[in-house]
Motif scaffolding. Structure first.
Motif, mmCIF file in Angstrom:
data_model
loop_
_atom_site.group_PDB
_atom_site.id
_atom_site.type_symbol
_atom_site.label_atom_id
_atom_site.label_comp_id
_atom_site.label_asym_id
_atom_site.label_seq_id
_atom_site.Cartn_x
_atom_site.Cartn_y
_atom_site.Cartn_z
ATOM 1 N N SER A 24 34.010 48.957 -12.989
ATOM 2 C CA SER A 24 33.637 49.598 -11.730
ATOM 3 C C SER A 24 34.900 49.787 -10.896
ATOM 4 O O SER A 24 36.012 49.531 -11.359
ATOM 5 N N TYR A 25 34.726 50.195 -9.639
ATOM 6 C CA TYR A 25 35.891 50.346 -8.755
ATOM 7 C C TYR A 25 36.629 49.029 -8.566
ATOM 8 O O TYR A 25 37.832 49.012 -8.260
ATOM 9 N N LEU A 26 35.938 47.908 -8.765
ATOM 10 C CA LEU A 26 36.589 46.606 -8.632
ATOM 11 C C LEU A 26 37.594 46.352 -9.754
ATOM 12 O O LEU A 26 38.476 45.508 -9.620
ATOM 13 N N SER A 27 37.451 47.075 -10.854
ATOM 14 C CA SER A 27 38.387 46.966 -11.986
ATOM 15 C C SER A 27 39.151 48.273 -12.163
ATOM 16 O O SER A 27 39.437 48.708 -13.276
ATOM 17 N N GLN A 28 39.525 48.884 -11.038
ATOM 18 C CA GLN A 28 40.097 50.227 -11.040
ATOM 19 C C GLN A 28 41.448 50.344 -11.730
ATOM 20 O O GLN A 28 41.858 51.437 -12.123
ATOM 21 N N LEU A 29 42.179 49.245 -11.899
ATOM 22 C CA LEU A 29 43.499 49.288 -12.539
ATOM 23 C C LEU A 29 43.442 48.948 -14.022
ATOM 24 O O LEU A 29 44.481 48.787 -14.665
ATOM 25 N N SER A 30 42.240 48.834 -14.588
ATOM 26 C CA SER A 30 42.085 48.424 -15.986
ATOM 27 C C SER A 30 41.961 49.621 -16.922
ATOM 28 O O SER A 30 41.417 50.666 -16.556
ATOM 29 N N VAL A 31 42.446 49.426 -18.137
ATOM 30 C CA VAL A 31 42.166 50.341 -19.241
ATOM 31 C C VAL A 31 41.439 49.565 -20.325
ATOM 32 O O VAL A 31 41.529 48.335 -20.400
ATOM 33 N N SER A 32 40.714 50.274 -21.177
ATOM 34 C CA SER A 32 40.058 49.603 -22.295
ATOM 35 C C SER A 32 40.888 49.687 -23.567
ATOM 36 O O SER A 32 40.678 48.916 -24.502
ATOM 37 N N ALA A 33 41.844 50.616 -23.601
ATOM 38 C CA ALA A 33 42.732 50.761 -24.758
ATOM 39 C C ALA A 33 43.879 49.758 -24.668
ATOM 40 O O ALA A 33 44.409 49.512 -23.584
ATOM 41 N N THR A 34 44.269 49.191 -25.795
ATOM 42 C CA THR A 34 45.388 48.257 -25.833
ATOM 43 C C THR A 34 46.673 48.968 -25.415
ATOM 44 O O THR A 34 46.955 50.068 -25.892
ATOM 45 N N PRO A 35 47.445 48.396 -24.482
ATOM 46 C CA PRO A 35 48.717 49.027 -24.093
ATOM 47 C C PRO A 35 49.581 49.355 -25.304
ATOM 48 O O PRO A 35 49.605 48.607 -26.284
ATOM 49 N N ILE A 36 50.281 50.465 -25.240
ATOM 50 C CA ILE A 36 50.980 50.957 -26.425
ATOM 51 C C ILE A 36 52.338 50.316 -26.646
ATOM 52 O O ILE A 36 52.867 50.359 -27.741
ATOM 53 N N ASN A 37 52.946 49.774 -25.612
ATOM 54 C CA ASN A 37 54.202 49.040 -25.810
ATOM 55 C C ASN A 37 54.282 47.987 -24.718
ATOM 56 O O ASN A 37 54.188 48.297 -23.542
ATOM 57 N N GLY A 38 54.420 46.744 -25.100
ATOM 58 C CA GLY A 38 54.442 45.696 -24.104
ATOM 59 C C GLY A 38 53.088 45.551 -23.437
ATOM 60 O O GLY A 38 52.037 45.602 -24.084
ATOM 61 N N THR A 39 53.102 45.415 -22.097
ATOM 62 C CA THR A 39 51.864 45.170 -21.369
ATOM 63 C C THR A 39 51.638 46.108 -20.191
ATOM 64 O O THR A 39 50.500 46.271 -19.750
ATOM 65 N N ASN A 40 52.687 46.727 -19.672
ATOM 66 C CA ASN A 40 52.571 47.442 -18.402
ATOM 67 C C ASN A 40 52.366 48.941 -18.583
ATOM 68 O O ASN A 40 52.796 49.535 -19.581
ATOM 69 N N PHE A 41 51.754 49.544 -17.573
ATOM 70 C CA PHE A 41 51.535 50.987 -17.516
ATOM 71 C C PHE A 41 51.275 51.346 -16.056
ATOM 72 O O PHE A 41 51.277 50.468 -15.186
ATOM 73 N N CYS A 42 51.069 52.618 -15.780
ATOM 74 C CA CYS A 42 50.762 53.071 -14.422
ATOM 75 C C CYS A 42 49.361 53.635 -14.354
ATOM 76 O O CYS A 42 48.864 54.215 -15.325
ATOM 77 N N VAL A 43 48.728 53.494 -13.187
ATOM 78 C CA VAL A 43 47.419 54.086 -12.926
ATOM 79 C C VAL A 43 47.545 55.054 -11.754
ATOM 80 O O VAL A 43 48.078 54.697 -10.700
ATOM 81 N N VAL A 44 47.061 56.268 -11.956
ATOM 82 C CA VAL A 44 47.023 57.285 -10.914
ATOM 83 C C VAL A 44 45.612 57.357 -10.348
ATOM 84 O O VAL A 44 44.635 57.408 -11.101
ATOM 85 N N PHE A 45 45.499 57.363 -9.017
ATOM 86 C CA PHE A 45 44.238 57.648 -8.348
ATOM 87 C C PHE A 45 44.471 58.836 -7.439
ATOM 88 O O PHE A 45 45.279 58.778 -6.509
#
Length: 264
Positions: free
Chosen positions: A114-135
């Motif tokens: 939900s919006y409470l988990s707005q920074l989450s992805v369900s796909a495994t990160p492709i390198n390391g752990t970090n990525f960006c989220v655009v809203f």
């Protein structure tokens, strides 16, 4: 209202990979991967209502102070690729107005997102752990953006993209309030707008995240090379799923591995 003030700019030395471009050109590609402790320091907690992206919770118990100045910004030291930070549509800078946030949140079971988990992805990160989220959703000129802080222009060749868990859940299952699962004839896509160093839009392109129930669920390459050399790249989520208030889907997507071409 009490405001949380952070340093005006956070300069980051990103882990950047380089490789020679094909086609015989004297050019190299540098990939911004958002890995390392300085990037991780920009990941807010909790995902919704954290102090880095929202400021302080006010006495009413449901709204946040935001920021008087645009403090959540960063620049990659090697490529000079920078974030425009948070937007201030409602009078203060806050992620609720739109922006680009660092994340490492993974929620494999997107059906609970939900919006409470707005920074989450369900796909495994492709390198390391970090990525960006655009809203962001809206018209060009008022969207979250990346740019080259030294005023230069480069081809942003591509980035890897995926819907966030929240968007994926609504696309697959609806939101339980009025937006049903996406149907045949409906689509959701990323819109990308390229600007030159004089601030003029030069070209736009898009990437389809969902076409009916044909939905992207894994990290996928978004080819941006058709924009040519640009200084600024605006990004948002849009589509033809609407209600009385406009676009009806959660306007989020995640990106990683931004490939920038440098002439040598």
């Amino acid at each position: 209202m009490k405001k949380m003030i952070f340093p005006a700019a956070i300069m980051l030395a990103a882990f950047t990979l380089t490789s020679c471009e094909q086609e015989g050109n004297d050019a190299v590609e540098k990939v911004v991967t958002f890995e390392g402790p300085t990037w991780s320091a920009l990941i807010d907690s909790p995902q919704y209502g954290g102090k880095l992206l929202y400021g302080n919770l006010l006495d009413n118990g449901y709204s946040y102070s935001g920021f008087e100045t645009n403090t959540y910004v960063w620049t990659d030291a090697e490529t000079k690729l920078a974030s425009g930070g948070l937007l201030n549509t409602y009078g203060s800078y806050s992620f609720m107005c739109g922006g680009i946030a660092l994340s490492n949140y993974v929620m494999a079971d997107y059906s609970e997102a939900s919006y409470l988990s707005q920074l989450s992805v369900s796909a495994t990160p492709i390198n390391g752990t970090n990525f960006c989220v655009v809203f962001g959703n809206g018209e060009p000129g008022s969207l979250p953006y990346l740019y080259f802080s030294d005023g230069s222009e480069h081809v942003v060749k591509s980035m890897s993209v995926v819907p966030t868990a929240y968007l994926l859940n609504v696309l697959k299952n609806g939101d339980g309030y009025g937006t049903a699962a996406i149907a045949a004839g409906q689509y959701v896509e990323i819109a990308a707008y390229g600007y030159d160093a004089n601030g003029q839009m030069v070209k736009e392109t898009s990437f389809r995240l969902a076409d009916g129930q044909n939905i992207v669920t894994n990290w996928t390459n978004f080819d941006l090379s058709s924009l040519g050399k640009i200084n600024k790249l605006e990004l948002c989520v849009t589509g033809n799923v609407t209600n009385d208030w406009g676009f009806a889907e959660p306007a989020y997507f995640a990106f990683d591995n931004v490939v920038v071409v440098f002439d040598e």
